[in-house]
Enzyme design. Structure first.
Site, PDB file in Angstrom:
ATOM      1  N   ASP A  54      45.181  39.703  32.629  1.00 23.04           N
ATOM      2  CA  ASP A  54      46.635  39.655  32.717  1.00 23.04           C
ATOM      3  C   ASP A  54      47.056  38.203  32.890  1.00 23.04           C
ATOM      4  OD1 ASP A  54      47.064  42.448  32.572  1.00 23.04           O
ATOM      5  OD2 ASP A  54      46.694  42.662  34.715  1.00 23.04           O
TER       6      ASP A  54
ATOM      7  N   ASP B 116      49.966  45.630  27.571  1.00 21.76           N
ATOM      8  CA  ASP B 116      50.851  46.370  28.471  1.00 21.76           C
ATOM      9  C   ASP B 116      52.283  46.394  27.934  1.00 21.76           C
ATOM     10  OD1 ASP B 116      48.667  46.631  30.199  1.00 21.76           O
ATOM     11  OD2 ASP B 116      49.238  44.871  31.373  1.00 21.76           O
TER      12      ASP B 116
END
Length: 169
Positions: free
Chosen positions: A129, A147
């Site tokens: 991330d 995401d």
């Protein structure tokens, strides 16, 4: 064949696989940006882009919002299995061909995101991330392109439902 069965069976529409170009774009963009983030960013060291937006490298061994991140390792295979099953279901849903173009594009986005994060789990043991959105001291959990694609895809499916559901163009 009884009418009941005719009403519930739908032939596969293999031509709907052309929507997978979206999946491929999401997958390539996701993996490229994650590779860039690992090469250019330092773990948990924010690089400010805008007053409310940083790039910050973080690894997530869990699911959304780091759910089960510290569970000892078994969650890697659990979430990988879920992603694999979800990907198969989404692919079958896509080729069943009963939904609008908006839903087909949404499914392709979700599939690309699921495969991007699945690749991370299998190859790295965690999801990379790096997108950090914040406001007034509150930081939303870091996320990535995969995401984002999943979120946009889910929003498009909800929008399609609100606009009248299946078949609405």
């Amino acid at each position: 064949m009884p009418d009941v069965l005719k009403a519930t069976t739908h032939p596969l529409d293999w031509q709907r696989l052309h929507w997978l170009w979206i999946t491929l774009v999401v997958l390539v963009l996701d993996q490229w940006t994650k590779g860039w983030a690992e090469a250019a960013l330092r773990m948990y060291q924010p690089m400010e882009v805008l007053p409310f937006f940083n790039l910050t490298l973080a690894y997530n061994e869990g699911a959304a919002f780091s759910f089960l991140a510290g569970a000892g390792g078994w969650q890697r295979w659990f979430f990988a299995g879920i992603a694999l099953i979800a990907s198969i279901v989404i692919l079958v849903w896509l080729v069943r061909g009963r939904d609008s173009r908006m839903v087909a594009a949404a499914l392709a986005l979700i599939l690309g995101g699921a495969l991007g994060n699945l690749w991370d789990r299998l190859a790295l043991g965690h999801v990379v991330d790096f997108i950090d959105v914040h406001w007034a001291g509150y930081h939303f959990p870091a996320f990535n392109i995969a995401d984002s694609a999943i979120t946009v895809g889910a929003a498009l499916i909800i929008l399609d439902m609100l606009l009248g559901g299946r078949g609405h163009e």
